[in-house]
Motif scaffolding. Structure first.
Motif, mmCIF file in Angstrom:
data_model
loop_
_atom_site.group_PDB
_atom_site.id
_atom_site.type_symbol
_atom_site.label_atom_id
_atom_site.label_comp_id
_atom_site.label_asym_id
_atom_site.label_seq_id
_atom_site.Cartn_x
_atom_site.Cartn_y
_atom_site.Cartn_z
ATOM 1 N N UNK A 2 -10.457 8.440 -13.638
ATOM 2 C CA UNK A 2 -11.840 9.049 -14.100
ATOM 3 C C UNK A 2 -12.526 8.085 -14.916
ATOM 4 N N UNK A 6 -16.407 7.128 -14.048
ATOM 5 C CA UNK A 6 -17.493 7.147 -15.180
ATOM 6 C C UNK A 6 -17.983 5.776 -15.077
ATOM 7 N N UNK A 10 -22.064 5.324 -14.660
ATOM 8 C CA UNK A 10 -22.744 4.471 -15.741
ATOM 9 C C UNK A 10 -23.685 3.481 -14.905
ATOM 10 N N UNK A 14 -28.709 7.322 -13.513
ATOM 11 C CA UNK A 14 -29.958 8.081 -13.165
ATOM 12 C C UNK A 14 -30.945 8.006 -14.045
ATOM 13 N N UNK A 15 -30.398 8.157 -15.391
ATOM 14 C CA UNK A 15 -31.226 8.432 -16.411
ATOM 15 C C UNK A 15 -31.732 7.367 -17.418
ATOM 16 N N UNK B 163 -29.841 17.949 -16.520
ATOM 17 C CA UNK B 163 -30.748 17.674 -17.583
ATOM 18 C C UNK B 163 -31.286 18.963 -18.292
ATOM 19 N N UNK B 544 -12.828 9.336 -24.306
ATOM 20 C CA UNK B 544 -13.204 10.197 -23.312
ATOM 21 C C UNK B 544 -12.898 11.646 -23.788
ATOM 22 N N UNK B 546 -13.355 16.082 -22.101
ATOM 23 C CA UNK B 546 -13.736 16.700 -20.986
ATOM 24 C C UNK B 546 -14.308 17.970 -21.505
ATOM 25 N N UNK B 551 -17.468 15.250 -17.479
ATOM 26 C CA UNK B 551 -16.542 14.354 -18.264
ATOM 27 C C UNK B 551 -17.740 13.668 -19.191
ATOM 28 N N UNK B 573 -22.248 10.358 -23.738
ATOM 29 C CA UNK B 573 -22.697 10.064 -22.494
ATOM 30 C C UNK B 573 -21.922 10.689 -21.449
ATOM 31 N N UNK B 575 -21.029 12.681 -17.719
ATOM 32 C CA UNK B 575 -21.092 12.529 -16.149
ATOM 33 C C UNK B 575 -20.693 13.995 -15.621
ATOM 34 N N UNK B 577 -19.779 16.158 -12.866
ATOM 35 C CA UNK B 577 -18.784 15.802 -11.767
ATOM 36 C C UNK B 577 -19.236 16.313 -10.385
ATOM 37 N N UNK B 580 -22.768 14.047 -9.949
ATOM 38 C CA UNK B 580 -22.589 12.916 -10.167
ATOM 39 C C UNK B 580 -23.699 12.355 -11.094
ATOM 40 N N UNK B 581 -24.617 13.420 -11.719
ATOM 41 C CA UNK B 581 -25.623 12.674 -12.510
ATOM 42 C C UNK B 581 -24.889 12.333 -13.889
ATOM 43 N N UNK B 582 -25.788 11.375 -14.721
ATOM 44 C CA UNK B 582 -25.433 10.975 -15.897
ATOM 45 C C UNK B 582 -26.378 11.509 -16.827
ATOM 46 N N UNK B 583 -26.038 12.156 -18.181
ATOM 47 C CA UNK B 583 -27.185 12.361 -18.997
ATOM 48 C C UNK B 583 -26.509 12.059 -20.497
ATOM 49 N N UNK B 584 -27.364 11.937 -21.440
ATOM 50 C CA UNK B 584 -26.855 11.577 -22.526
ATOM 51 C C UNK B 584 -27.148 12.649 -23.653
ATOM 52 N N UNK B 602 -24.262 2.813 -21.823
ATOM 53 C CA UNK B 602 -23.216 2.276 -20.750
ATOM 54 C C UNK B 602 -22.495 1.709 -21.387
ATOM 55 N N UNK B 603 -21.376 1.359 -20.824
ATOM 56 C CA UNK B 603 -20.106 0.604 -21.299
ATOM 57 C C UNK B 603 -20.493 -0.803 -20.693
#
Lengths: 151, 657
Positions: A2, A6, A10, A14-15, B163, B544, B546, B551, B573, B575, B577, B580-584, B602-603
């Motif tokens: 996982x 992630x 990251x 996309x954002x 989003x 992390x 869920x 996640x 942050x 993800x 699943x 596969x988009x990331x949002x905050x 991001x990390x």
């Protein structure tokens, strides 16, 4: 697993998160950095959906920011940098449309509406007020006469 | 089965809308009450039918029926219930169905509440509303049907853009659409009045409640959208002058102008032609917005449900309906009377100035939105029109409007007394100047222009209060009389006070936040911190977690000021699943009207030590940006409850027929 996913996501990011403030990209001199940010806000991220390079996390935005920062470090002025970008990518790259003949309608349009509206209002007011050629005394008499009639 | 019933109901609604047009029009032509009544019945039935279709689609989303193409493309079983429901209007097809629901809903409301309208005008209004319902329902049934099945249903859906999975955005479209489409009643009333050839004070009074309702809903809708952008997009921006935002802003500006010019037509019988023109324009801009948002002719950061082919159909609908309406206007307008006289210094003049400035502001937004298209079509050159353009054109126009605004309500009709108004407003001038000076003193860097902008906001707030004091003769009459006057004030007057005050609050917030926001970003390990203004932000931990369909990394971040704890926030942050988009999810810490806005980025491990990019913003007075429009919308609602606007009042004007 996982965590790996992630991390990939990251990296794919996309954002956009006001990408320009990234500490990894920043210029050392705060004054130069401020100048860079000023320029970023006026430069379009060409591949994005209507975002400035100040906001966008896209690859191209990153590259453009790098170009701008390098030129600032080399001591170029904001105008020179914008001219360079326009030369390279066309007027499309700048978020401020130029004051050129082609953009005359764009810049003059809103103020034309004000002038036109003002003229119409003026005409309307003029039609309805006593003729300015009359002396104040005549105007006064005319008013009293017409008021008498309506009573 | 439910889906089929819904699809059938949708087609039935189209048939009923056609019947609504034919019956109502025949009722007017033959002056037959039974025919007109049947037309009204068809309007009510059309609304019921669309509501059934809408309920069927919503049911399909709630139970995740992926045999419906639209559900399969826009939903997912793992999505929380709220977002499955919101998915109903999250796509092109679903949002057009919501549009039709609002359109027939307002048609039914016009029937239900329009009892006081003269028969002819009422029948023509219902008929026009039926024409609009027919074209949009035909479009939905034939080109954009959300209730189409697929032959081989997928096991799982493709989910909704994460989003958009947000409470503010789930309810943003219903408000926005109700506002957009509410203008349709205004449009229909205008068309009907043009055909009848009678536009007078009574007509203005009938238009006002509809315009007010639509305007209030639109205000709420736009504000929700701005608030969503503010906390969801992750960089604290709330208005980008993006084409999609502009598309919603233009009908709002026109409706605002309409509300003011309708007052002149109602009270003084003047500006009738202009008021009708605005009434037609408001819904035209709504349709333009629907087209711009869906056609993809403009690139937008909010690109939504784009489909160029169907965009052309929407453009045709826009061209034909508005084209016909404006042709009718051009034919009938010359016969409209000029109405009462007024002097240069008068309430009428002030309201005309208001309209000139709002029209110019609308022109600015329209030009800024469409000019790149025009320029490209004409010379093939592509240009960009971004925020700097609007700052140079829209902002000065609005500033001029704000400077003049407090004087308007204090001026008398017909002939105002400029000196008297100046005398009453000197206190407001002092307060505004003092506020501007105070802002200069407490802020760094010092910005004279921005401080003046904040002062301008204060000018509006105090100006609105001065007007209230004047009306109640506060401090000049005994307290009992003031109280009596205060409780006796018409709701419409309260509505105006709230709306103007809200605008002032908004301007103060917008100027302050834009001019003095502070930004900081650092890569922080656990326990690391950064300074933002007077505050210190510490990243305590990241863990992390869920969610139902994502996640996330959730940060625990504490904010201190001079060593004392202020608040704790938990930005995430996420993800998603499926896509596969990331949002905050930003962490917002409220300090009075100001916000500390924290984003977990991001990390970025430095060597073996885990670290994260953390961004923090100090957004001073940011709450006022959203509070102001809420006060304005509240003003609209208060005004709407005014008994003078109750629809029965116009009855005595009805000719004995």
């Amino acid at each position: 697993m996982r965590r790996a996913r992630l991390l990939i996501a990251a990296l794919a990011g996309v954002l956009s998160l006001a990408a320009a403030s990234d500490p990894a990209e920043r210029l050392k001199d705060p004054a130069q950095e401020a100048q860079a940010r000023q320029i970023f806000r006026d430069v379009r991220c060409l591949v994005c959906q209507n975002e400035s390079i100040d906001d966008s996390e896209a690859e191209l935005a990153h590259d453009l920011r790098q170009i701008v920062r390098e030129q600032i470090r080399a001591g170029k002025s904001s105008a020179q940098i914008k001219a360079f970008l326009t030369e390279r990518y066309g007027e499309f790259v700048l978020l401020t449309p130029s004051f050129s003949a082609g953009n005359l309608a764009l810049w003059a349009g809103p103020f034309l509406v004000v002038i036109l509206g003002g003229a119409l209002l003026f005409a309307r007011l003029r039609n309805r007020t006593p003729d300015p050629d009359l002396t104040p005394l005549e105007a006064q008499r005319l008013r009293t006469l017409s008021e008498d009639e309506t009573r | 089965m439910i889906v089929e019933a819904g699809a059938f109901a949708l087609i039935l609604a189209l048939a009923l809308s056609i019947a609504q047009v034919v019956l109502s029009a025949a009722g007017r032509i033959r002056r037959s009450a039974p025919l007109a009544g049947a037309g009204e019945g068809a309007a009510l039935a059309a609304f019921a039918a669309v509501a059934m279709a809408f309920a069927a689609l919503m049911h399909a989303f709630v139970v995740s029926d992926f045999s419906v193409a639209n559900v399969a493309a826009n939903s997912h079983t793992a999505k929380p219930l709220l977002y499955r429901v919101a998915g109903t209007w999250g796509s092109h097809e679903g949002s057009m169905l919501l549009w039709c629901l609002a359109l027939t809903g307002f048609g039914a409301a016009a029937v239900g509440l329009g009892g006081s309208l003269p028969r002819g005008l009422r029948a023509l209004t219902v008929a026009t509303q039926g024409v609009l319902g027919t074209v949009f329902l035909a479009y939905t049934v034939l080109a954009s049907n959300p209730l189409v099945r697929v032959l081989t249903p997928p096991v799982e859906g493709r989910s909704l853009n994460p989003l958009l999975q947000d409470p503010a955005l789930a309810i943003h479209p219903p408000f926005l659409y109700a506002g957009y489409v509410g203008m349709s009643v205004v449009f229909s009333l205008a068309v009907a009045a043009l055909i009848e050839g009678r536009i007078d004070a009574a007509w203005s009074r009938w238009v006002r409640p509809w315009a007010l309702a639509a305007w209030s809903l639109l205000t709420v809708g736009i504000t929700l959208g701005a608030f969503w952008a503010y906390y969801e997009l992750g960089w604290g921006g709330w208005w980008f002058w993006d084409p999609v935002e502009n598309a919603s802003f233009m009908p709002w500006l026109v409706a605002t102008a309409l509300l003011h010019s309708a007052v002149v037509t109602e009270k003084r019988g003047a500006l009738a032609g202009w008021t009708v023109f605005l009434a037609l324009s408001a819904f035209t801009f709504s349709m333009l917005g629907a087209f711009l948002v869906r056609s993809g002719v403009l690139t937008s950061v909010h690109a939504f449900a784009v489909d160029p082919k169907r965009g052309v159909l929407l453009l045709i609908i826009l061209g034909v309906t508005s084209g016909l309406a404006f042709t009718l206007f051009a034919w009938r307008a010359p016969s409209l009377g000029q109405g009462g006289l007024f002097a240069p210094i008068s309430r009428e003049s002030a309201l005309v100035l208001n309209n000139i400035l709002l029209a110019a502001a609308t022109a600015t937004v329209l030009l800024g939105t469409l000019y790149p298209l025009i320029r490209e079509a004409m010379s093939g050159e592509s240009i960009s029109v971004g925020p700097p353009y609007f700052n140079l054109t829209f902002t000065p126009l609005m500033a001029a409007l704000a400077v003049l605004l407090p004087a308007g309500p204090l001026l008398a009709w017909k002939r105002g007394d400029a000196r008297g108004v100046a005398q009453r407003l000197w206190a407001a001038v002092l307060v505004a100047v003092a506020l501007a000076l105070l802002v200069v003193a407490i802020t760094s860097p010092h910005k004279a222009f921005a401080a003046a902008g904040v002062g301008l906001g204060g000018w509006l707030v105090v100006g609105a209060l001065v007007e209230l004091l004047e009306r109640t003769r506060a401090f000049r009459a005994p307290a009992a009389e003031t109280w009596h006057r205060l409780t006796g004030l018409p709701r419409g007057a309260w509505g105006m006070t709230f709306a103007h005050l809200g605008l002032g609050v908004f301007i103060m917030g917008a100027v302050f936040e834009t001019s003095w926001k502070v930004e900081a970003a650092e890569t922080l390990p656990r326990g690391g911190g950064l300074d933002i203004g007077a505050y210190h932000v510490t990243l305590d931990d990241v863990r992390p977690v869920a969610g139902p369909n994502y996640d996330a990394d959730r940060g625990t971040i504490s904010v201190t000021r001079a060593g004392k704890p202020v608040c704790q926030v938990a930005p995430e942050r996420r993800l998603y699943t499926v896509g596969g988009e990331t949002t905050s999810e930003v962490g917002l810490c409220y300090r009075g009207a100001s916000h500390i806005y924290i984003v977990l980025g991001e990390r970025r491990d430095s060597g073996a030590q885990p670290a994260w990019l953390v961004r923090a913003y100090w957004n001073p007075w940011a709450s006022l940006i959203f509070l102001g429009p809420v006060i304005m919308a509240l003003g609209g609602l208060i005004s709407l409850s005014d008994r003078r606007l109750r629809l029965g009042v116009g009855r005595r004007r009805e000719p004995a027929a």
